[in-house]
Design an enzyme around this catalytic site. Structure first.
Site, mmCIF file in Angstrom:
data_model
loop_
_atom_site.group_PDB
_atom_site.id
_atom_site.type_symbol
_atom_site.label_atom_id
_atom_site.label_comp_id
_atom_site.label_asym_id
_atom_site.label_seq_id
_atom_site.Cartn_x
_atom_site.Cartn_y
_atom_site.Cartn_z
ATOM 1 N N ASP A 55 0.841 -1.199 0.000
ATOM 2 C CA ASP A 55 0.000 0.000 0.000
ATOM 3 C C ASP A 55 0.876 1.249 0.000
ATOM 4 O O ASP A 55 0.711 2.155 -0.819
ATOM 5 C CB ASP A 55 -0.871 -0.017 1.260
ATOM 6 C CG ASP A 55 -2.315 0.392 1.003
ATOM 7 O OD1 ASP A 55 -2.620 0.807 -0.116
ATOM 8 O OD2 ASP A 55 -3.121 0.299 1.927
ATOM 9 N N GLU A 80 -4.741 7.909 -0.088
ATOM 10 C CA GLU A 80 -5.265 7.279 1.118
ATOM 11 C C GLU A 80 -4.281 7.286 2.285
ATOM 12 O O GLU A 80 -4.661 7.459 3.430
ATOM 13 C CB GLU A 80 -5.673 5.836 0.802
ATOM 14 C CG GLU A 80 -6.350 5.155 1.961
ATOM 15 C CD GLU A 80 -6.992 3.828 1.586
ATOM 16 O OE1 GLU A 80 -7.842 3.388 2.376
ATOM 17 O OE2 GLU A 80 -6.631 3.252 0.565
ATOM 18 N N ASP A 142 -5.862 5.643 -4.986
ATOM 19 C CA ASP A 142 -5.965 4.571 -3.997
ATOM 20 C C ASP A 142 -4.838 3.593 -4.343
ATOM 21 O O ASP A 142 -4.899 2.909 -5.367
ATOM 22 C CB ASP A 142 -7.323 3.867 -4.052
ATOM 23 C CG ASP A 142 -7.553 2.990 -2.825
ATOM 24 O OD1 ASP A 142 -6.558 2.560 -2.214
ATOM 25 O OD2 ASP A 142 -8.718 2.720 -2.488
ATOM 26 N N ILE A 144 -3.730 0.759 -3.103
ATOM 27 C CA ILE A 144 -4.274 -0.590 -3.265
ATOM 28 C C ILE A 144 -5.739 -0.532 -2.857
ATOM 29 O O ILE A 144 -6.063 -0.430 -1.681
ATOM 30 C CB ILE A 144 -3.550 -1.660 -2.420
ATOM 31 C CG1 ILE A 144 -2.125 -1.849 -2.890
ATOM 32 C CG2 ILE A 144 -4.304 -3.010 -2.536
ATOM 33 C CD1 ILE A 144 -1.390 -2.966 -2.158
ATOM 34 N N ASP A 145 -6.607 -0.557 -3.854
ATOM 35 C CA ASP A 145 -8.035 -0.611 -3.590
ATOM 36 C C ASP A 145 -8.398 -2.091 -3.483
ATOM 37 O O ASP A 145 -8.153 -2.867 -4.396
ATOM 38 C CB ASP A 145 -8.794 0.043 -4.743
ATOM 39 C CG ASP A 145 -10.284 0.099 -4.480
ATOM 40 O OD1 ASP A 145 -10.658 0.373 -3.323
ATOM 41 O OD2 ASP A 145 -11.073 -0.129 -5.409
ATOM 42 N N THR A 147 -7.659 -3.986 -0.217
ATOM 43 C CA THR A 147 -6.528 -4.579 0.513
ATOM 44 C C THR A 147 -6.850 -5.971 1.030
ATOM 45 O O THR A 147 -5.973 -6.826 1.098
ATOM 46 C CB THR A 147 -6.087 -3.680 1.693
ATOM 47 O OG1 THR A 147 -7.236 -3.226 2.396
ATOM 48 C CG2 THR A 147 -5.289 -2.493 1.214
ATOM 49 N N ASP A 294 -11.950 5.887 -4.010
ATOM 50 C CA ASP A 294 -12.563 4.570 -4.204
ATOM 51 C C ASP A 294 -13.402 4.490 -5.472
ATOM 52 O O ASP A 294 -13.881 3.404 -5.823
ATOM 53 C CB ASP A 294 -13.452 4.221 -3.002
ATOM 54 C CG ASP A 294 -12.637 3.792 -1.792
ATOM 55 O OD1 ASP A 294 -11.555 3.210 -1.981
ATOM 56 O OD2 ASP A 294 -13.082 4.046 -0.655
#
Length: 360
Positions: A55, A80, A142, A144-145, A147, A294
């Site tokens: 991330d 994020e 984002d 890592i959308d 996770t 998101d």
């Protein structure tokens, strides 16, 4: 799907090229980590969602590439993660791991001759502290959308968009575990379908997909079905992320026959944009506020592929209000033919749900 790309003639061509490069590089780091997840790579944030070194690493690489490749104007990114947890006592080991991963990924890519220090790593993470808003240009990321999907070896996406004067003008979705041609090949090892898809869209230029290692982009479009009976729909894998009972009621009212396709992340938007399914429903539990990162990249990929993305009242999503989306109840996406009947079913299902007395 045709091979012709219109994005090259767009006023955002340089930004799109940089965004695709940034997301592809971040995806490479994420793939490395997913293949060798170690216990120390997972820590919990205050909201209890898992955060991984990937991330942070993804955000660092995207920030770095955009800063180096796009030189016009001041740099602003709404993202994020921030570095607060990594600056705490006891975070030295994970910070070292992130620094090594980022530098290894950069070293493997011949176009970057750079070595980051730990302070450089922290600074790169904190370049994502912008609040966005209605004026100027802001990247929205984002890193890592999905996770949870990432941690269990499922679907996740690196999702990057560009806001210009409050409007999303381009989006890139890197989906390392999504089949390149169709989600129907997800569980078929014999299909021969390449795994890993990079979706991109620029306002007014349509949407495209290509492999993460740079195959020629192909134009994509949403499915054209106008019969809800034939429409499959996507929703979140995690029950905590959407009200599956409500989406089930909506599907029943529409007459949808197929079971829902439940996958993590904005990979759903990409799959919808190329016609793998017809409808995407997202109805979080009361009190949850949607963040712009998101949905920004996924929404423009769908709309440029000919689809519609609205809230439960049929309003367009407004990404100009800062880090959060102010919207009515939920998010729905489909083609233009199905949207009127989908909106009607959504509003009927919500009305019925609101009339049911809550248990004591």
């Amino acid at each position: 799907m045709s091979l012709r790309s219109e994005a090259a003639g767009s006023p955002y061509a340089a930004e799109l090229a940089a965004a695709k490069k940034a997301v592809s590089l971040a995806a490479r780091l994420c793939q490395t980590v997913q293949q060798e997840i170690e216990q120390s790579d997972v820590q919990s944030k205050a909201d209890k969602s898992p955060v991984t070194v990937a991330d942070y690493g993804s955000q660092i690489l995207v920030s770095l590439v955009l800063n180096m490749e796009v030189t016009s104007g001041s740099f602003s990114m709404v993202a994020e993660e921030d570095s607060e947890d990594l600056r705490k006592d006891g975070a030295g080991e994970i910070l070292e791991r992130i620094t090594d991963l980022v530098n290894e990924t950069l070293a493997e890519d011949a176009s970057f001759n750079i070595l980051l220090s730990q302070e450089g790593i922290l600074s790169a993470i904190d370049s994502g502290k912008s609040e966005g808003g209605p004026s100027g240009r802001h990247w929205v990321l984002d890193p890592i959308d999905g996770t949870k999907g990432f941690l269990r070896g499922g679907q996740y996406a690196i999702a990057l968009a560009l806001l210009d004067e409050g409007k999303v003008v381009l989006g890139v979705l890197g989906c390392p575990n999504l089949p390149l041609s169709s989600i129907s090949n997800l569980n078929s090892s014999s299909s021969g379908d390449q795994i890993g898809a990079l979706f991109s869209a620029t306002i007014g230029c349509g949407a495209e997909v290509q492999s993460l290692d740079g195959s020629p982009p192909q134009k994509i479009s949403v499915c054209s079905t106008d019969n809800p009976v034939n429409a499959s729909f996507f929703e979140s894998y995690e029950g905590a992320h959407t009200m599956h009972d409500l989406t089930g009621s909506i599907a029943e009212k529409l007459g949808v026959q197929a079971p829902p396709v439940r996958i993590d992340s904005q990979a759903k938007y990409g799959a919808l944009a190329r016609g793998d399914g017809a409808i995407y429903l997202r109805f979080p539990y009361k009190g949850y506020r949607e963040k712009i990162w998101d949905h920004a990249a996924g929404a423009i990929v769908v709309t440029e592929a000919g689809g519609l993305v609205t809230d439960a009242s049929g309003n367009d999503l407004d990404f100009s209000k800062g880090r959060f989306l102010d919207l009515d109840t939920g998010i729905i996406a489909t083609n233009k033919q199905l949207m009127p009947s989908l909106l009607k079913a959504v509003q009927e299902a919500i009305k019925e749900k609101d009339q049911v007395p809550s248990p004591l």
